[in-house]
Design a protein around this motif. Structure first.
Motif, PDB file in Angstrom:
ATOM      1  N   TRP A 277       0.809  -1.214   0.000  1.00 27.41           N
ATOM      2  CA  TRP A 277       0.000   0.000   0.000  1.00 27.41           C
ATOM      3  C   TRP A 277       0.849   1.275   0.000  1.00 27.41           C
ATOM      4  O   TRP A 277       0.498   2.254  -0.652  1.00 27.41           O
ATOM      5  N   VAL A 278       1.941   1.256   0.743  1.00 25.75           N
ATOM      6  CA  VAL A 278       2.727   2.474   0.939  1.00 25.75           C
ATOM      7  C   VAL A 278       3.926   2.539   0.003  1.00 25.75           C
ATOM      8  O   VAL A 278       4.166   3.561  -0.646  1.00 25.75           O
ATOM      9  N   ASN A 279       4.682   1.452  -0.068  1.00 22.09           N
ATOM     10  CA  ASN A 279       5.917   1.470  -0.839  1.00 22.09           C
ATOM     11  C   ASN A 279       5.753   0.984  -2.264  1.00 22.09           C
ATOM     12  O   ASN A 279       6.703   1.052  -3.051  1.00 22.09           O
ATOM     13  N   GLY A 280       4.574   0.454  -2.601  1.00 28.99           N
ATOM     14  CA  GLY A 280       4.361  -0.044  -3.953  1.00 28.99           C
ATOM     15  C   GLY A 280       5.122  -1.319  -4.252  1.00 28.99           C
ATOM     16  O   GLY A 280       5.386  -1.640  -5.420  1.00 28.99           O
ATOM     17  N   THR A 281       5.473  -2.077  -3.223  1.00 29.28           N
ATOM     18  CA  THR A 281       6.204  -3.331  -3.409  1.00 29.28           C
ATOM     19  C   THR A 281       5.301  -4.361  -4.078  1.00 29.28           C
ATOM     20  O   THR A 281       4.143  -4.519  -3.687  1.00 29.28           O
ATOM     21  N   PRO A 282       5.781  -5.077  -5.097  1.00 25.28           N
ATOM     22  CA  PRO A 282       4.960  -6.129  -5.713  1.00 25.28           C
ATOM     23  C   PRO A 282       4.518  -7.149  -4.677  1.00 25.28           C
ATOM     24  O   PRO A 282       5.228  -7.409  -3.695  1.00 25.28           O
ATOM     25  N   ALA A 283       3.346  -7.745  -4.894  1.00 26.49           N
ATOM     26  CA  ALA A 283       2.756  -8.648  -3.912  1.00 26.49           C
ATOM     27  C   ALA A 283       3.691  -9.806  -3.570  1.00 26.49           C
ATOM     28  O   ALA A 283       3.849 -10.174  -2.400  1.00 26.49           O
TER      29      ALA A 283
END
Length: 418
Positions: A277-283
Motif C-alpha cells: 500500500w505504501v511502498n508499492g512493493t509487488p505482492a
C-alpha cells in the motif's frame, strides 16, 4: 447515516494511529484499514434497519407489511375466518423477514474472519469451506532461541555514522491546560540507541509521538535527517497526506505499547500489506519479505493466524516485524513490554536487543526495564514532569545518577526488578 458513522467511530483509534505511523495516506487508511473493520460492525444494524424499513414502508401491496396487515383485517372482517387468514399472514411475514435475515447472515458469514475455524452457516448453499491447517502449539523457549535478525533487515548505510539523526529543540506540547512537554531538547546520532526512562506521565510517549508527527507540537522544532517534522520548507504545517509521505521518505518506524496490529488482517498481511500500500512493493516480493521477517522473529508458523489468536508477546513481535519491514532509518518503541505479562517480556526484549545491534538503525526506546536499558542503550535520557532531568551513558545514569529525582526512581525500579 448514523449506522455508518457509528461503525466508523467504533473502530479502535489505535488502528488509525498505526496506519498513520506506517505512512498510509488518509484515503488508503480509510479504504484498507477503517472501512473493512467498520463494515463488519455495521451489518447487524443494517440488517435490522432493512427489516424495519420493509415493515413500515407501503411500497407495494404484496410485500409491504402495513398493506399486508390491512388486507388481512379486511378479509377477516368480511369472512370472520380469523385463524386461517392471520396464520397465512404470519407465514408470509416470517418469510419476508426471514429472507432479509438469511441475506444478513450470509453476508456476516462471508465477512467472518474466523470462518475457516468453524462450520459454515449454510454449507449446502455456499459449498464446502477450505479448511485451514491447524496452528502449531507455541513453544516460547524454542521461538526465543530461534530469533535472529540479520543485518540487512534495515538500511546498512552508515556513511553518516556519528552525525546527528534526530534533533529536538525546545519542544512544548500541551493538552488543554496540561503541559506535557516543557521545553524538551536533545539530539540522537545515527545508529545510536537511546532509552527514555521516567515515571508514568513524564512525557516519554508524547515525545515519541511528536517525533513521528502523530502529535503536532505547540512550539519548538524536531528535525529528522535535517528535515523539520510536520512542516514544509516554508514553515507551514503539512497536510495529513503530506505528513504520511514525509514519514515514509524519512524512514521513521514505530512500535506501540498496545501492539495496534490490524485486526482484520492475518499476521502475514499485517507485515506484507503496508509494503504494497505504501511502498508499492509487488505482492510476491512483499510476501517474501514478510515471510523472512516472521521467521526471524520466531513466528513463521503463525503467519496465517489473526492477531487475536496470538499471545501478547507474539503480537508485539509481529508489530516489530511490521515496523522494520520497510527498512526504516529510525525506529521508535513506545513501552514495548509494558502491556505484557512478565513471562512474555523476555521474548520481546530478545528481538529488540537484536535490533539494537543491527547496523544503521537509530532507536529511541521508552521503557521501564532498567536491565534492558543497561544491555542495549548507548545513552539514557531520564524524564520527569515533562522535562529532561538527567542524561548520559546508560551505566552512569542508571547506576550512579547525580539528580535526586533520578536516584529515587532508579532505586524504586531496581527494587521492583529484583
Amino acid at each position: 447515516a448514523e449506522i455508518f458513522r457509528s461503525g466508523i467511530k467504533g473502530v479502535d483509534a489505535g488502528q488509525t494511529t498505526a496506519g498513520r505511523a506506517l505512512g498510509l495516506p488518509p484515503q488508503t487508511l480509510m479504504h484498507r484499514v477503517i472501512a473493512p473493520q467498520a463494515i463488519r460492525q455495521m451489518i447487524p444494524a443494517l440488517g435490522n434497519e432493512a427489516v424495519s424499513t420493509m415493515k413500515n414502508s407501503a411500497l407495494a401491496s404484496i410485500i409491504a407489511v402495513t398493506e399486508l396487515t390491512l388486507r388481512t383485517q379486511q378479509l377477516a372482517s368480511a369472512t370472520f375466518d380469523y385463524f386461517e387468514i392471520y396464520f397465512a399472514t404470519a407465514v408470509m411475514y416470517l418469510f419476508l423477514t426471514g429472507v432479509l435475515t438469511v441475506v444478513q447472515l450470509l453476508v456476516e458469514d462471508a465477512l467472518d474472519l474466523e470462518r475457516g475455524d468453524k462450520r459454515r452457516l449454510f454449507p449446502r448453499i455456499l459449498g464446502k469451506r477450505r479448511r485451514t491447517a491447524p496452528i502449531a502449539a507455541d513453544n516460547a523457549a524454542a521461538e526465543i532461541a530461534s530469533i535472529h535478525l540479520e543485518g540487512d533487515i534495515v538500511s546498512p548505510a552508515r556513511a553518516d555514522l556519528g552525525e546527528t539523526m534526530i534533533e529536538i529543540v525546545d519542544v512544548h506540547k500541551s493538552y488543554g491546560p496540561n503541559e506535557v512537554l516543557k521545553g524538551i531538547s536533545m539530539t540522537v546520532k545515527q545508529g545510536e540507541v537511546v532509552a527514555l526512562l521516567g515515571p508514568s506521565g513524564s512525557g516519554k510517549s508524547t515525545l515519541l509521538r511528536t517525533i513521528n508527527n502523530l502529535e503536532r507540537i505547540d512550539s519548538g522544532r524536531i528535525l529528522v535527517g535535517g528535515e523539520a517534522i510536520g512542516f514544509d520548507n516554508n514553515g507551514r504545517p503539512l497536510s495529513e497526506k503530506a505528513a504520511a509521505t514525509q514519514r515514509v521518505s524519512l524512514g521513521i518506524g514505530m512500535v506501540f505499547q498496545q501492539f495496534n496490529l490490524f485486526h482484520h488482517l492475518t499476521v502475514m498481511e499485517n507485515v506484507a500489506a503496508p509494503l504494497r500500500w505504501v511502498n508499492g512493493t509487488p505482492a510476491a516480493s512483499a510476501k517474501e519479505r514478510a515471510e523472512t521477517l516472521l521467521k526471524q522473529v520466531g513466528l513463521g508458523h503463525r503467519a496465517q493466524a489473526l492477531p487475536r489468536q496470538l499471545s501478547g508477546g507474539q503480537q508485539q513481535r509481529v508489530g516489530i516485524a511490521r515496523a522494520i519491514a520497510s527498512s526504516p532509518r529510525v525506529l521508535l518503541l513506545d513501552e514495548p513490554t509494558s502491556a505484557l505479562d512478565p513471562e512474555l517480556v523476555a521474548e520481546v526484549l530478545t528481538v529488540i536487543k537484536e535490533l539494537a545491534h543491527t547496523h544503521g538503525l537509530t532507536l529511541i526506546i521508552a521503557t521501564h526495564q532498567l536491565r534492558f536499558a543497561l544491555d542495549v542503550a548507548d545513552r539514557v535520557v531520564f524524564m520527569a514532569g515533562g522535562v529532561v532531568v538527567e542524561e548520559g551513558a546508560a551505566e552512569q545514569v542508571i547506576r550512579r545518577p547525580s539528580n535526586e529525582i533520578t536516584t529515587r526512581f532508579m532505586g524504586a525500579m531496581s527494587a521492583a526488578e529484583v
